[in-house]
Design an enzyme around this catalytic site. Structure first.
Site, mmCIF file in Angstrom:
data_model
loop_
_atom_site.group_PDB
_atom_site.id
_atom_site.type_symbol
_atom_site.label_atom_id
_atom_site.label_comp_id
_atom_site.label_asym_id
_atom_site.label_seq_id
_atom_site.Cartn_x
_atom_site.Cartn_y
_atom_site.Cartn_z
ATOM 1 N N GLY B 54 0.785 -1.185 0.061
ATOM 2 C CA GLY B 54 -0.005 -0.050 -0.102
ATOM 3 C C GLY B 54 0.870 1.449 -0.020
ATOM 4 O O GLY B 54 2.029 1.238 0.710
ATOM 5 N N GLY B 56 1.458 5.337 1.165
ATOM 6 C CA GLY B 56 1.362 5.989 2.534
ATOM 7 C C GLY B 56 2.587 5.533 3.273
ATOM 8 O O GLY B 56 2.755 6.195 4.556
ATOM 9 N N HIS B 57 3.464 4.588 3.122
ATOM 10 C CA HIS B 57 4.567 4.403 3.938
ATOM 11 C C HIS B 57 5.745 5.064 3.229
ATOM 12 O O HIS B 57 7.122 4.569 3.507
ATOM 13 C CB HIS B 57 4.902 3.002 4.010
ATOM 14 C CG HIS B 57 3.443 2.324 4.339
ATOM 15 N ND1 HIS B 57 3.190 2.382 5.542
ATOM 16 C CD2 HIS B 57 2.528 1.135 3.865
ATOM 17 C CE1 HIS B 57 1.991 1.404 5.691
ATOM 18 N NE2 HIS B 57 1.754 0.717 4.626
ATOM 19 N N ASP B 110 -1.538 -8.279 0.649
ATOM 20 C CA ASP B 110 -0.435 -8.341 -0.137
ATOM 21 C C ASP B 110 0.215 -9.763 -0.617
ATOM 22 O O ASP B 110 0.563 -10.091 -1.671
ATOM 23 C CB ASP B 110 0.848 -7.578 0.516
ATOM 24 C CG ASP B 110 0.728 -6.174 0.769
ATOM 25 O OD1 ASP B 110 0.569 -5.408 -0.350
ATOM 26 O OD2 ASP B 110 0.756 -5.759 1.967
ATOM 27 N N HIS B 216 -0.185 0.764 9.600
ATOM 28 C CA HIS B 216 -1.612 1.561 9.241
ATOM 29 C C HIS B 216 -2.347 1.985 10.422
ATOM 30 O O HIS B 216 -3.637 2.295 10.041
ATOM 31 C CB HIS B 216 -2.248 0.436 8.318
ATOM 32 C CG HIS B 216 -1.597 -0.596 7.379
ATOM 33 N ND1 HIS B 216 -0.827 -1.604 7.759
ATOM 34 C CD2 HIS B 216 -1.119 -0.491 6.164
ATOM 35 C CE1 HIS B 216 -0.145 -2.130 6.943
ATOM 36 N NE2 HIS B 216 -0.163 -1.304 5.858
#
Lengths: 330, 330
Positions: B54, B56-57, B110, B216
């Site tokens: 995802g 955002g990291h 994932d 998250h």
């Protein structure tokens, strides 16, 4: 206040000790007086570059100490000017037979204390004052424009010139030149919390931003409703370009700086907005830097900085650098 | 929601375009399907390393694409797994005659999508699953332990091994080994806001933290009152060391990772707390990394990661790397 802290009074010293240990291959940390200096002495005479200012803007300035950039940095308490004894001790430590060049952001406290230090040291010295922020003329802590994210560009490029063995005058003049070619402006979505205060410096409502904010959370031009990234970019870049008056096809370095609390994902989005807009105006982005380089603790928001490039500036930007927060080709 | 954004649906693509432009010397960005790949093809056959997860990291994973690290990264939407067609397209782009190694953080979405991709591609392939987070066994999105900040250490070290021309089996085995030598745990002081949700993922009161938080914002072990940095460090490192069971005088890499909303000053303070405590336990920190490398958008907080070092791991950590967010000796 939610911070990684043991005792508020010890934040700076504990952080500096950790900084020194994490980068013991690049820097030394001296405490009382506090300064960070290059571990490996230059192998020829060179002008020694010393910067400094309040802490809370990391990696500025300590993160830029090392080969090809600063010889020393003097961190004050959070958002407070360092004291002259710090600059004096740093000068004695890093003097390398060609004089001392101070690089100072234009805040009254910093200017005053670096001037006092200049009087205290025995070595020839000069000062480059950085005042790249086009947001406001005078402000809370400043007579004249503020020095913000463009400072590290001045530090990188003079740092490179100094490594060539250039004279104190040459370094001073080049620093003034890079400062003149550089302009910045930013916007804040939130405040930060200075540890000693324990509460946010200012309050913004849920849909407001501070347009033209300073890097200590000091007021900019106005508060207004948040706009789209494209609209914000346009307004900021219009102000920067009005100051820089670039020629057609001017090549530039475009730096998007995060203030500490904005995700990298948004900073790259902002870079895209800026690059697109400059392309439309026939300004060519040939160098770029995106990330948190001149922060305001955990403030959300960011700034644009543009430096008009000439052959000298490009060469000194591209040259090798080996610091804890900027490193390439070495 | 205060973010630099034009339209929420376009955040990822606009950010990726900006990312590609800002680092056009290092990477290419492909859209639809989205993947980031190395600009300069390797000059000999090598195993191709592909990671993803995802968004955002950031800088994980796209910021680690380049010489000495990843060949490609596949970004999903914010905190959502990438789809198999992304990994398939990336595999076809970066295949270099020695097979494909997927590096996947242990989240169910994932794992499932990388498994589907593995079935879709014609090239020999293997997968290294990273599960370094000792906070919880199963969690919101995971069967087994989560993969967090240790992932980039796995990526850096396998990346280096792959550059030597090592075989697919050698890279897979070494990746599993580094993962086994690595453990992490973190704490959050605030939530982050996923753009599509428009509001914070969770709420914490003014004096609370989430101990053992996921990247998250998913729950850790418990909520509790904030503690001093030293006390927090002790509790986190006790958990990590219980997992790693280091020998006396074990040499380690100590990585302090910020989640995005915590100033560098605090991360260095945390490093100092960790280094001091490890020294007391006769564990020797010989390598260090401090900064925002595996973030959770603008979440405040951070994590410790420890990797037990042997000669191979040290050599592959120290070797040259040239990516947008990790670069040395090149």
């Amino acid at each position: 206040m939610k911070k990684f802290v043991n005792e508020v009074d010890n934040i700076l010293s504990e952080s500096l000790i950790g900084f020194g240990k994490a980068h013991s291959d690049i820097i030394n940390v001296n405490l009382s007086p506090d300064f960070v200096s290059r571990k490996n002495k230059p192998n020829k005479d060179k002008v020694s570059l010393i910067s400094g200012g309040g802490s809370g803007h990391e990696p500025l300035h300590g993160g830029f100490v090392g080969y090809g950039m600063l010889d020393a940095a003097c961190p004050g308490q959070v958002f407070s000017a360092p004291t002259p004894d710090q600059m004096e001790a740093a000068s004695n430590e890093v003097y390398h037979n060609k004089g001392i060049l101070f690089i100072v952001k234009n805040y009254s406290g910093d200017i005053m204390n670096f001037e006092m230090a200049a009087d205290m040291i025995d070595h020839a010295n000069q000062t480059v004052i950085v005042n790249d922020d086009v947001a406001v003329e005078d402000s809370t802590y400043t007579t004249g424009r503020r020095g913000v994210a463009g400072t590290m560009i001045v530090e990188k490029t003079i740092g490179s010139l100094a490594e060539t063995g250039a004279s104190l005058d040459e370094c001073k003049n080049f620093g003034d030149h890079v400062n003149n070619m550089t302009a910045s402006m930013g916007v804040a979505f939130s405040s930060c919390t200075v540890p000693a205060a324990g509460k946010p410096t200012f309050e913004l409502s849920a849909d407001e931003m501070e347009f033209g904010v300073g890097i200590h959370g000091e007021p900019g031009r106005r508060r207004e409703k948040i706009k789209s990234a494209n609209d914000l970019t346009k307004e900021i870049l219009d102000n920067i370009l009005e100051d820089l008056k670039p020629n057609n096809n001017q090549e530039v370095l475009l730096h998007v700086n995060g203030f500490g609390g904005t995700p990298l994902m948004e900073l790259y989005l902002l870079f895209e907005c800026g690059q697109k807009l400059l392309e439309k105006k026939n300004i060519v982005v040939t160098r770029s830097l995106v990330g948190n380089y001149t922060t305001s603790l955990e403030m959300a928001g960011g700034s644009f900085t543009i430096t008009k490039l000439d052959e000298n500036i490009v060469n000194h930007w591209d040259s090798p650098v080996h610091t804890s927060s900027l490193r390439w080709k070495i």
